[in-house]
Design a protein around this motif. Structure first.
Motif, PDB file in Angstrom:
ATOM      1  N   CYS A  10      11.272  30.553   9.503  1.00 44.92           N
ATOM      2  CA  CYS A  10      11.641  29.259   9.311  1.00 44.92           C
ATOM      3  C   CYS A  10      12.108  28.609  10.579  1.00 44.92           C
ATOM      4  CB  CYS A  10      13.009  29.374   8.422  1.00 44.92           C
ATOM      5  SG  CYS A  10      13.346  27.678   8.055  1.00 44.92           S
ATOM      6  N   ASP A  11      11.623  27.416  11.186  1.00 42.03           N
ATOM      7  CA  ASP A  11      12.057  26.762  12.314  1.00 42.03           C
ATOM      8  C   ASP A  11      13.018  25.861  12.117  1.00 42.03           C
ATOM      9  OD1 ASP A  11      12.253  25.811  14.796  1.00 42.03           O
ATOM     10  OD2 ASP A  11      10.069  25.092  15.094  1.00 42.03           O
ATOM     11  N   LEU A  12      14.225  26.149  12.221  1.00 44.73           N
ATOM     12  CA  LEU A  12      15.424  25.007  11.901  1.00 44.73           C
ATOM     13  C   LEU A  12      15.454  24.115  12.888  1.00 44.73           C
ATOM     14  CD1 LEU A  12      18.055  28.013  10.904  1.00 44.73           C
ATOM     15  CD2 LEU A  12      16.714  26.463   9.312  1.00 44.73           C
ATOM     16  N   GLY A  13      15.216  22.741  12.647  1.00 42.67           N
ATOM     17  CA  GLY A  13      15.608  21.809  13.287  1.00 42.67           C
ATOM     18  C   GLY A  13      14.195  21.624  14.020  1.00 42.67           C
ATOM     19  N   GLY A  14      13.051  22.000  13.432  1.00 46.80           N
ATOM     20  CA  GLY A  14      11.523  22.180  14.169  1.00 46.80           C
ATOM     21  C   GLY A  14      10.753  20.858  14.208  1.00 46.80           C
ATOM     22  N   CYS A  15      11.630  19.696  13.754  1.00 47.07           N
ATOM     23  CA  CYS A  15      10.922  18.392  14.069  1.00 47.07           C
ATOM     24  C   CYS A  15       9.418  18.371  13.752  1.00 47.07           C
ATOM     25  CB  CYS A  15      10.990  17.936  15.424  1.00 47.07           C
ATOM     26  SG  CYS A  15      11.095  16.378  15.921  1.00 47.07           S
ATOM     27  N   THR A  16       8.692  17.880  14.502  1.00 47.38           N
ATOM     28  CA  THR A  16       7.167  17.563  14.169  1.00 47.38           C
ATOM     29  C   THR A  16       6.401  18.888  13.937  1.00 47.38           C
ATOM     30  OG1 THR A  16       6.499  17.669  16.345  1.00 47.38           O
ATOM     31  CG2 THR A  16       7.385  15.657  15.506  1.00 47.38           C
ATOM     32  N   MET A  56       1.334  34.600   9.182  1.00 44.12           N
ATOM     33  CA  MET A  56       2.673  34.490   9.107  1.00 44.12           C
ATOM     34  C   MET A  56       2.931  33.096   8.218  1.00 44.12           C
ATOM     35  SD  MET A  56       5.181  33.625  12.409  1.00 44.12           S
ATOM     36  CE  MET A  56       5.679  35.093  13.162  1.00 44.12           C
ATOM     37  N   LYS A  57       3.960  33.189   7.605  1.00 46.62           N
ATOM     38  CA  LYS A  57       4.273  32.064   6.718  1.00 46.62           C
ATOM     39  C   LYS A  57       5.293  31.412   7.466  1.00 46.62           C
ATOM     40  CE  LYS A  57       6.204  31.040   2.136  1.00 46.62           C
ATOM     41  NZ  LYS A  57       7.185  30.871   2.492  1.00 46.62           N
ATOM     42  N   VAL A  58       4.891  29.957   7.730  1.00 43.68           N
ATOM     43  CA  VAL A  58       5.745  29.227   8.627  1.00 43.68           C
ATOM     44  C   VAL A  58       6.496  27.897   7.794  1.00 43.68           C
ATOM     45  CG1 VAL A  58       6.156  28.133  10.928  1.00 43.68           C
ATOM     46  CG2 VAL A  58       4.594  29.964  10.764  1.00 43.68           C
ATOM     47  N   THR A  59       7.685  27.863   7.783  1.00 46.74           N
ATOM     48  CA  THR A  59       8.476  26.549   7.412  1.00 46.74           C
ATOM     49  C   THR A  59       8.917  25.904   8.605  1.00 46.74           C
ATOM     50  OG1 THR A  59       8.771  27.957   5.518  1.00 46.74           O
ATOM     51  CG2 THR A  59      10.165  25.870   5.589  1.00 46.74           C
ATOM     52  N   VAL A  60       8.919  24.465   8.430  1.00 45.57           N
ATOM     53  CA  VAL A  60       9.902  23.696   9.284  1.00 45.57           C
ATOM     54  C   VAL A  60      10.931  23.024   8.443  1.00 45.57           C
ATOM     55  CG1 VAL A  60       9.948  21.585  10.718  1.00 45.57           C
ATOM     56  CG2 VAL A  60       8.050  23.275  10.972  1.00 45.57           C
ATOM     57  N   PHE A  61      12.282  23.203   8.877  1.00 44.53           N
ATOM     58  CA  PHE A  61      13.298  22.622   8.151  1.00 44.53           C
ATOM     59  C   PHE A  61      14.130  21.647   8.980  1.00 44.53           C
ATOM     60  CE2 PHE A  61      17.672  22.779   6.692  1.00 44.53           C
ATOM     61  CZ  PHE A  61      17.606  22.788   5.090  1.00 44.53           C
ATOM     62  N   SER A  95       4.018  12.811   9.867  1.00 47.12           N
ATOM     63  CA  SER A  95       2.573  12.819   9.867  1.00 47.12           C
ATOM     64  C   SER A  95       1.855  12.335  10.859  1.00 47.12           C
ATOM     65  CB  SER A  95       1.898  11.830   8.686  1.00 47.12           C
ATOM     66  OG  SER A  95       2.668  10.454   8.905  1.00 47.12           O
ATOM     67  N   TYR A  96       2.255  11.378  11.772  1.00 45.36           N
ATOM     68  CA  TYR A  96       1.664  10.978  13.065  1.00 45.36           C
ATOM     69  C   TYR A  96       1.652  12.218  14.005  1.00 45.36           C
ATOM     70  CZ  TYR A  96       1.191   8.554  17.464  1.00 45.36           C
ATOM     71  OH  TYR A  96       0.816   8.307  18.775  1.00 45.36           O
ATOM     72  N   PHE A  97       2.318  13.130  13.816  1.00 50.94           N
ATOM     73  CA  PHE A  97       2.102  14.076  15.211  1.00 50.94           C
ATOM     74  C   PHE A  97       1.348  15.269  14.636  1.00 50.94           C
ATOM     75  CE2 PHE A  97       6.051  11.765  15.492  1.00 50.94           C
ATOM     76  CZ  PHE A  97       6.134  11.565  17.090  1.00 50.94           C
ATOM     77  N   GLN A  98       0.736  15.303  13.476  1.00 52.10           N
ATOM     78  CA  GLN A  98       0.140  16.400  12.725  1.00 52.10           C
ATOM     79  C   GLN A  98      -1.265  16.646  13.645  1.00 52.10           C
ATOM     80  OE1 GLN A  98       2.021  18.861  11.146  1.00 52.10           O
ATOM     81  NE2 GLN A  98       3.610  17.105  11.675  1.00 52.10           N
ATOM     82  N   ALA A 139      -5.881  26.687   8.584  1.00 56.92           N
ATOM     83  CA  ALA A 139      -6.230  27.221   7.247  1.00 56.92           C
ATOM     84  C   ALA A 139      -4.814  27.785   6.520  1.00 56.92           C
ATOM     85  CB  ALA A 139      -6.802  28.573   7.524  1.00 56.92           C
ATOM     86  N   ALA A 140      -3.939  28.095   7.429  1.00 52.58           N
ATOM     87  CA  ALA A 140      -2.610  28.100   6.520  1.00 52.58           C
ATOM     88  C   ALA A 140      -1.543  27.366   7.144  1.00 52.58           C
ATOM     89  CB  ALA A 140      -2.236  29.595   6.793  1.00 52.58           C
ATOM     90  N   PRO A 141      -1.452  26.014   6.308  1.00 51.53           N
ATOM     91  CA  PRO A 141      -0.771  24.960   6.850  1.00 51.53           C
ATOM     92  C   PRO A 141       0.613  25.410   6.930  1.00 51.53           C
ATOM     93  CG  PRO A 141      -1.543  24.593   4.750  1.00 51.53           C
ATOM     94  CD  PRO A 141      -1.921  25.582   5.021  1.00 51.53           C
ATOM     95  N   VAL A 142       1.499  24.531   7.683  1.00 46.63           N
ATOM     96  CA  VAL A 142       2.966  24.669   7.741  1.00 46.63           C
ATOM     97  C   VAL A 142       3.578  24.073   6.784  1.00 46.63           C
ATOM     98  CG1 VAL A 142       4.821  23.840   9.223  1.00 46.63           C
ATOM     99  CG2 VAL A 142       2.975  24.804  10.452  1.00 46.63           C
ATOM    100  N   THR A 143       4.724  24.401   6.145  1.00 47.07           N
ATOM    101  CA  THR A 143       5.386  23.952   5.142  1.00 47.07           C
ATOM    102  C   THR A 143       6.643  23.034   5.734  1.00 47.07           C
ATOM    103  OG1 THR A 143       4.832  25.709   3.659  1.00 47.07           O
ATOM    104  CG2 THR A 143       6.504  24.288   2.988  1.00 47.07           C
ATOM    105  N   PHE A 144       6.847  22.104   5.179  1.00 46.15           N
ATOM    106  CA  PHE A 144       7.958  21.244   5.722  1.00 46.15           C
ATOM    107  C   PHE A 144       8.945  21.022   4.471  1.00 46.15           C
ATOM    108  CE2 PHE A 144       4.654  20.025   8.689  1.00 46.15           C
ATOM    109  CZ  PHE A 144       5.449  20.074   9.983  1.00 46.15           C
ATOM    110  N   VAL A 145      10.176  21.348   4.849  1.00 43.56           N
ATOM    111  CA  VAL A 145      11.139  21.598   4.182  1.00 43.56           C
ATOM    112  C   VAL A 145      12.333  20.351   4.364  1.00 43.56           C
ATOM    113  CG1 VAL A 145      12.890  22.522   2.547  1.00 43.56           C
ATOM    114  CG2 VAL A 145      10.869  23.537   3.174  1.00 43.56           C
ATOM    115  N   SER A 146      12.833  19.332   3.818  1.00 44.67           N
ATOM    116  CA  SER A 146      13.873  18.731   4.199  1.00 44.67           C
ATOM    117  C   SER A 146      15.342  19.070   3.879  1.00 44.67           C
ATOM    118  CB  SER A 146      13.844  17.112   3.942  1.00 44.67           C
ATOM    119  OG  SER A 146      13.407  17.070   2.835  1.00 44.67           O
ATOM    120  N   GLY A 147      16.072  18.811   4.663  1.00 43.90           N
ATOM    121  CA  GLY A 147      17.676  19.271   4.451  1.00 43.90           C
ATOM    122  C   GLY A 147      18.758  19.323   5.739  1.00 43.90           C
TER     123      GLY A 147
END
Ligand SMILES: Cc1cn([C@H]2C[C@H](O)[C@@H](COP(=O)(O)OP(=O)(O)OP(=O)(O)O)O2)c(=O)[nH]c1=O
Length: 631
Positions: free
Chosen positions: A468-474, A488-493, A503-506, A512-520
């Motif tokens: 989980c990339d905390l403060g992982g921004c884009t 690896m399962k990767v989440t950006v928080f 979206s502009y930065f993707q 194949a295995a997209p990044v999951t974005f979670v807000s908080g």
């Protein structure tokens, strides 16, 4: 020692370092040499058995690396560099040549051969003076090598593997880096330390002194080929400058004395032999002051005094999108650039000329065009575009830095002075308007993208199944992690206002295995579950009290064996060497309550929250990496 005149001879020349090695770049930058970096494409595949001695292989490889760059630049840009420097470092043990390991097993094989023994590190260096005759490239080659002997302690298998897993051996000859963790393996070093790190600076300067300040002819005549010269520095020699030592003029008149250019002719210091080594001190020969004042020129200080002008020239050219126009339409004359951009011709011409002198642009009779670096880093769609960070530097950091004096006097951030806004929470400041938020996100994205690969590969992270990339921004680092560790399962928080704008930065091609974005908010909300928590350029934003809040939250959800990966500019413990990181700490002073910290400071913070086995990797890129594991 009057060092400056030796390197000063190169000031007006277009010098190119044909090497991707960050160590070589650092060694030469540290002594104030100005150069462009154009990594060589020459493949290190010369047949080793065809060389009588290992150093001959290193010298030939260095020569081929430099020649490849000289030829490529000549053909591609029709603007030939004046000097191309190439180097190749090898390790030699038991008559065998070791280069960079191809994988971990190879590193193990190399390091176990070095264990408990003395070996030699050879760096071959080629200095190529280039000129254009008609359309032909003419080259004058000077080459030399330096040998340093290094002895390793007896190394246990466990220690070797621990070292290999640090990731340090992979891009280094012999599979070790004496300047970092590898230094712990070394019992003694005989010879030039910098030679082991990749560039024999002392010998290089001596070579320049020979080239640019040759001894007067009568002195040379008295030297026997196999004897030690009668002087061991050039201090006692007359300059010879007035006669023939100005390299450019000399070359124009007739070819250089080949005895000075060819390493195989032992007339004057052309061999690597300690018996003919001379100092590279340059004579202060002229008692009436001309050379003396040149020797005393405080070039480093003068460069610093000019630094803000150079930064602003870069910022303005970027803001006006000049690099973008030149990429698609160049070469262009100043008047055409001015028309495209809507600026004055006289101002545009001066700005473009300054950018040429700073090495950002090239100028030919057809007009101005981008250098390769400008295409890669300065255009807004360049592969590793820093455009976002440059605009952020111009629009946000510049006004803050003009208040540095107040920040130092008061010890606090200056947003109220720079922007007329009462300082609130750091990120509330950034996110108060859509424009400022997007500018900030673009800036963070450009640094994250540039550093992502080095951060993701600093350590082998394959043991962690979820991150989980905390403060992982884009998500720039997150996408790189998935490329390298596909399972690896990767989440950006990150804060909701960030996640809403990603979206502009993707990347265009879907992973194949997209990044999951979670807000908080990582200070307030529950953290997503993960084996590894990443904090990239997060801790430097905050004072210790806030860091303790965050680390205790992570510690509470981390199971034993799980870890934290920090990516930050790590200061040296004495806080006196790493100017980029120390200047960044001033950057944190003017706008945050945070600061840059040393490796020991990060270790102390992490250990207080039950994280041990703290490993630090200096990547040579903008961000260093720290990995630790929950006990
Ligand atoms: C032995 C040793 C090598 N090295 C590095 C120096 C060189 O960068 C590298 C040897 O590889 P080289 O092939 O000499 O250089 P490079 O591949 O890094 O760069 P380029 O070919 O573009 O010039 O090993 C250390 O940094 N520390 C050490 O202790």
């Amino acid at each position: 020692m009057a060092l400056n005149p030796v390197l000063g001879k190169l000031v007006s020349k277009r010098v190119v370092l044909a090497s991707a090695s960050p160590r070589r770049q650092e060694i030469l930058t540290n002594v104030g040499l100005r150069f462009e970096v154009v990594p060589s494409w020459f493949k290190e595949t010369l047949e080793k058995s065809s060389f009588a001695a290992p150093y001959e292989y290193a010298v030939e490889t260095a020569k081929q690396k430099a020649l490849e760059v000289a030829n490529r630049m000549h053909v591609k840009h029709l603007r030939t560099p004046d000097i191309v420097i190439g180097a190749d470092t090898i390790v030699s043990v038991d008559e065998q040549i070791l280069e960079k390991p191809v994988d971990k097993q190879d590193a193990y094989r190399m390091l176990s051969r070095l264990s408990g023994k003395e070996h030699s590190v050879f760096t071959g260096v080629a200095i190529i003076h280039c000129s254009s005759k008609g359309n032909q490239l003419e080259t004058e080659i000077t080459d030399f090598y330096e040998e340093t002997k290094v002895k390793f302690s007896d190394l246990s298998e466990e220690l070797l593997w621990e070292y290999i897993h640090s990731g340090e051996p992979m891009d280094k000859a012999g599979g070790y880096g004496i300047q970092a963790l590898g230094g712990m393996l070394v019992e003694y070093v005989h010879g030039d330390f910098l030679n082991v790190v990749g560039f024999p600076l002392n010998h290089f300067c001596k070579k320049l002194a020979e080239l640019y300040y040759p001894p007067p002819k009568h002195t040379v005549q008295h030297i026997k080929h196999d004897s030690i010269p009668s002087v061991d520095t050039f201090e006692n020699l007359s300059d010879g400058e007035s006669e023939s030592s100005n390299f450019t003029e000399h070359k124009g008149a007739n070819k250089l004395d080949s005895s000075r250019m060819c390493p195989s002719r032992p007339v004057y210091n052309c061999e690597n032999s300690s018996s003919v080594r001379t100092g590279f001190t340059v004579p202060l020969e002229n008692q009436n002051g001309a050379s003396e004042s040149a020797a005393k020129l405080p070039s480093k200080i003068l460069d610093l005094m000019d630094g803000f002008k150079a930064s602003k020239a870069l910022f303005v050219a970027s803001k006006l999108k000049m690099f973008d126009y030149l990429k698609t339409k160049g070469p262009l004359k100043a008047v055409d650039v001015a028309n495209e951009v809507g600026t004055s011709v006289c101002g545009t011409e001066r700005l473009l000329d300054a950018c040429v002198a700073l090495g950002l642009l090239e100028k030919t009779s057809q007009g101005y065009s981008n250098t390769d670096s400008a295409n890669t880093y300065l255009t807004s769609d360049g592969e590793y575009s820093l455009h976002g960070y440059i605009i952020h530097s111009n629009d946000h950091l510049w006004p803050l830095f003009t208040n540095l004096e107040s920040a130092v006097r008061e010890g606090s951030r200056q947003n109220h002075r720079a922007f007329g806004r009462k300082a609130e929470d750091l990120f509330k400041d950034y996110y108060h308007s859509q424009e400022v938020k997007q500018r900030f996100m673009a800036a963070m994205h450009s640094i994250a993208h540039l550093t992502a690969r080095d951060v993701a590969t600093a350590f082998d992270l394959s043991q962690f199944k979820s991150t989980c990339d905390l403060g992982g921004c884009t998500g720039a680092l997150a996408h790189e992690l998935i490329q390298i560790y596909p399972n690896m399962k990767v989440t950006v928080f990150d804060l909701p206002e960030v996640i809403a704008n990603i979206s502009y930065f993707q990347p265009s091609e879907q992973c194949a295995a997209p990044v999951t974005f979670v807000s908080g908010d990582f200070f307030k909300d529950n953290l997503p579950e993960a084996d590894l928590y990443i904090l990239s350029r997060v801790l430097h934003d905050w004072p210790d009290e806030k860091i303790h809040v965050l680390l205790s939250k992570i510690s509470a959800v981390c199971k034993p064996g799980c870890g934290i990966l920090l990516a930050e500019m790590v200061l040296d413990d004495e806080k006196k060497n790493r100017s980029t990181a120390l200047l960044q700490s001033l950057n944190m002073l003017v706008q945050t309550e945070g600061k840059e910290r040393s490796g020991s400071e990060y270790r102390g913070l992490l250990e207080q929250h039950g994280f041990a086995n703290v490993k630090i990797k200096l990547t040579g890129n903008l961000l260093d990496v720290i990995l630790c594991i929950k006990t």
